[in-house]
Scaffold this active site. Structure first.
Site, mmCIF file in Angstrom:
data_model
loop_
_atom_site.group_PDB
_atom_site.id
_atom_site.type_symbol
_atom_site.label_atom_id
_atom_site.label_comp_id
_atom_site.label_asym_id
_atom_site.label_seq_id
_atom_site.Cartn_x
_atom_site.Cartn_y
_atom_site.Cartn_z
ATOM 1 N N ASP A 1 -5.784 20.039 -13.705
ATOM 2 C CA ASP A 1 -6.171 18.689 -13.797
ATOM 3 C C ASP A 1 -5.676 19.053 -15.594
ATOM 4 O OD1 ASP A 1 -7.243 16.582 -15.699
ATOM 5 O OD2 ASP A 1 -9.005 17.276 -14.280
ATOM 6 N N LYS B 1 -7.051 8.081 -19.469
ATOM 7 C CA LYS B 1 -6.877 8.823 -20.632
ATOM 8 C C LYS B 1 -6.186 8.511 -21.746
ATOM 9 C CE LYS B 1 -12.013 9.498 -18.887
ATOM 10 N NZ LYS B 1 -11.218 9.501 -17.363
ATOM 11 N N TYR C 1 -14.958 18.993 -15.023
ATOM 12 C CA TYR C 1 -14.996 17.676 -14.864
ATOM 13 C C TYR C 1 -16.591 17.167 -14.245
ATOM 14 C CZ TYR C 1 -14.449 12.562 -14.127
ATOM 15 O OH TYR C 1 -15.196 11.310 -13.400
ATOM 16 N N ARG D 1 1.086 -1.261 0.234
ATOM 17 C CA ARG D 1 -0.015 0.131 0.120
ATOM 18 C C ARG D 1 1.283 1.750 -0.116
ATOM 19 N NH1 ARG D 1 -2.766 2.124 4.573
ATOM 20 N NH2 ARG D 1 -2.080 0.492 5.770
#
Length: 363
Positions: free
Chosen positions: A172, A197, A102, A51
């Protein structure tokens, strides 16, 4: 969090994409980094539990950090990266943001308000208003072009104003990619990507990335982002990260072809009887179209394509389209007849023939 690599100085970005994140070229060494599938590590090493880290992450973070000119951290998804960035806002703090972004970001900002915070929203092109709203703010969220309206912000002016006021700035950079914009070089504190993306590029993984500046201030913010990732558990699987790095190798080719296709389609759409408004930011592989008629006309366009894929993502090699307001969480500032187009790498004439016949079917 990997630092900006120094093994590839002075390379063009498209060359760096191919070279970064590889093992040292020693005799017998693999060309590609291995996928490390282990949840646990022997004590007293740099990582003791998966983790907190994984060698496969290191290669991907090295590549993304170098592309953006900073230090990168991989997350389980774009939303994981966005959540980590917004965790920098203190309890009851104030965020300045465009009024349409978004929709995942919109929902997180609404949750921030419900928890007692404040969000000052302005139209993305209202630069003076955005700058005025920075007084007393804790963080500014920048998205340019905005998703899905494709509005272009004056990024440099807003970043300069934020830095002058001590406001943390987050950009972003999912739609422009580092090939279209490198916000850290313009003064941003944090860059966010949905690497699902364009970075990965093949619609087969979920990944997110945050990148901070390679200095003391960036190290402090980066450690806060790392702690958030570790404690909240939004970590990426090593196989997904390996695929993300493999996809990154062809980003320059994919982005160049898709952007050229988008520019040509934007030109052909101008004046089309079914296109009420074409929203194209002037570069990149994304555009949106307001369809003449109502919601049903827009839905008919999406249902009538054969080459274009009717889907809710973007940035893959395949061309995708969607009426965004079909998503319940999409802001009401998005016209109900707007279709977002993510242009892929197919032959532009095939894309146009398919889109044109679908548009005419909606008339």
């Amino acid at each position: 969090m990997s630092a900006t690599p120094d093994r590839h100085p002075d390379l063009h970005l498209d060359t760096f994409l191919v070279s970064a994140g590889r093992p040292l070229p020693e005799p017998g060494a693999p060309v590609n980094p291995p996928v490390v599938l282990s949840s646990t590590y022997v004590a007293d090493g740099s990582v003791n539990y998966a983790r907190a880290g994984n060698p496969t992450w290191d290669a991907f973070e090295e590549a993304l950090g170098g592309l953006e000119g900073g230090r990168a951290l991989v997350h389980a998804s774009g939303m994981g990266a966005i959540s980590a960035a917004l965790s920098l806002v203190p309890a009851g703090g104030t965020v300045v943001a465009p009024d349409t972004t978004y929709n995942g970001t919109v929902q997180l900002l609404e949750a921030l308000e419900q928890a007692g915070g404040t969000v000052r929203r302005r139209h993305a092109t209202d630069t003076d208003g955005l700058v005025a709203d920075l007084d007393g703010a804790d963080l500014v969220w920048i998205e340019s072009p905005t998703n899905p309206l494709m509005d272009v912000m004056d990024v440099r002016t807003v970043l300069d104003a934020a830095r002058a006021r001590g406001v943390v700035s987050v950009v972003d950079n999912t739609l422009p990619t580092p090939l279209g914009c490198r916000p850290l070089t313009l003064g941003a504190d944090v860059v966010v990507h949905s690497a699902t993306k364009y970075i990965a590029g093949h619609s087969d993984v979920l990944l997110g990335v945050t990148v901070v500046t390679d200095d003391a201030a960036g190290a402090e913010i980066g450690e806060r982002l790392r702690r958030h990732r570790t404690l909240h558990g939004a970590i990426a699987g090593p196989l997904e990260v390996y695929l993300g790095l493999r996809g990154l190798r062809t980003l320059a080719l994919r982005y160049e072809r898709a952007s050229a296709n988008a520019a040509e389609l934007a030109t052909r759409l101008q004046g089309h009887p079914a296109a009420e408004r074409v929203r194209y930011p002037g570069s990149g592989a994304m555009l949106s179209v307001d369809i003449a008629g109502d919601v049903h006309a827009a839905e008919r366009v999406c249902a009538a394509t054969r080459v274009w894929v009717h889907s809710t993502s973007l940035g893959g090699v395949e061309s995708q389209l969607e009426r965004r307001r079909r998503q319940p969480s999409e802001p009401e500032t998005v016209p109900p007849n707007l279709i977002r187009l993510s242009v892929g790498i197919e032959h532009v004439d095939d894309l146009w023939t398919d889109l044109d016949q679908a548009l005419r079917a909606a008339l």
